[in-house]
Design a protein around this motif. Sequence first.
Motif, PDB file in Angstrom:
ATOM      1  N   ARG A   1       3.668   3.103   3.316  1.00  0.00           N
ATOM      2  CA  ARG A   1       3.692   4.435   4.044  1.00  0.00           C
ATOM      3  C   ARG A   1       3.522   4.235   5.554  1.00  0.00           C
TER       4      ARG A   1
ATOM      5  N   THR B   1      -5.075   0.172  -6.257  1.00  0.00           N
ATOM      6  CA  THR B   1      -5.525   1.562  -5.704  1.00  0.00           C
ATOM      7  C   THR B   1      -6.662   1.738  -4.839  1.00  0.00           C
TER       8      THR B   1
ATOM      9  N   SER C   1      -0.476   6.481  -6.581  1.00  0.00           N
ATOM     10  CA  SER C   1      -0.556   7.496  -5.720  1.00  0.00           C
ATOM     11  C   SER C   1      -1.737   8.332  -5.893  1.00  0.00           C
ATOM     12  N   ARG C   2      -2.048   9.475  -4.987  1.00  0.00           N
ATOM     13  CA  ARG C   2      -3.116  10.242  -5.307  1.00  0.00           C
ATOM     14  C   ARG C   2      -2.989  11.180  -6.147  1.00  0.00           C
TER      15      ARG C   2
ATOM     16  N   ARG D   1       1.378  -0.230  -0.855  1.00  0.00           N
ATOM     17  CA  ARG D   1       1.492   1.118  -0.707  1.00  0.00           C
ATOM     18  C   ARG D   1       1.029   1.758   0.557  1.00  0.00           C
TER      19      ARG D   1
END
Length: 366
Positions: free
Chosen positions: A348, A302, A145-146, A344
């Motif tokens: 989302r 990522t 995640s960020r 991911r």
Amino acid sequence: MLALLYRELAKAGIDLIHRLGRGQFLTIPELNRLADAAQYRLDDLADEDVDESCSSNVIAIKRIRMRRKVAVGKELAAVCVTSHASRLQYMADYLEFLATYVGATLSSVLGTRLAQETAQALRAFRAEVPRVSKRAKLGAREGLSREDQDRLLKVIHPNSLNNPWKRRFVRQRNWLIVVLLLATGMRRGELLGLQIRDLDQRLPKLRILRRADANDDPRDTQPGTKTYDREIELRPAIMRSVWSYINRQRRKIKAARKYPQLIVADDGQPLSLKSIDKIFMQIRDACPGLPDTLTSHVLRHTWNDRFSDEAEIMGLTDAVEEKARNEQQGWTDNSKSGATYTRRHASRKGRELSLKLQEQLDVADH
């Protein structure tokens, strides 16, 4: 995969080429041992010297024996079902290829016997390959995640008080490793294969090239590039960091001057694949809040998630995004590999669409 295969064979004192040369294949119990070992993480397998009396294999590998480490009160960590299935399938395909290759050099009688034994044994071996449901997506590897990306970079910054390494060289090198993996989405093998001459001294660019059996690489297991050669452009600030590491840190290690590889160990030798895994284990220990699954390959996921996010912001069509991603990752134009690395982002978007649909329902409190 082959290292695991030959290590288990060495443990059992089996010279595979010699065995096949007699027109005999591995027995089913011997194959079952391979299938059993393939269940576990390599980190949970320790090395032992093989008896010197064992005859050597034709394929040059380190002659070692594997045994399982049994920690008190702790079970061995198993790999995921997908990895286990992949290992067994690769082993089966390789053994079949090797038996066919050796069988072609044998007499008709021995060749026929070997072919029959191979077919029978591999049928039983492939039956042990676990089925991997294409619908089972829960728990599949995703990118960070960020928030986790920010935490990672903050912890390993060379000036961070929480940085797990003491020496300035190691801090700078390991920070650069993470930055380059996040910035480019390259594999760890591609990173470790980078040579200083692959950097453009005039422009912020680097080249990722395939080098099979490089004479200037002293590592027993040479990192490989699985994708096509490609050129990647970096932000000037990142490229300046690369040259700063070369000129201010790497240059101080005299032994490193003998090697062209960019990423080296404290003793100047090119860094190994196992060392990269150890670095990420140390990062996880230094920052317990990061995912337990954090590895160098997670940073590849990522990068692909971030690529999808930016492509959406730029309004790229699916076709243009796919082509651009394939070019940056060294895949063929029609490759669908990107789907593996964008879970991911897809998850989302799926949640957002699902909530949009729910907004259309009249579920006011009654």
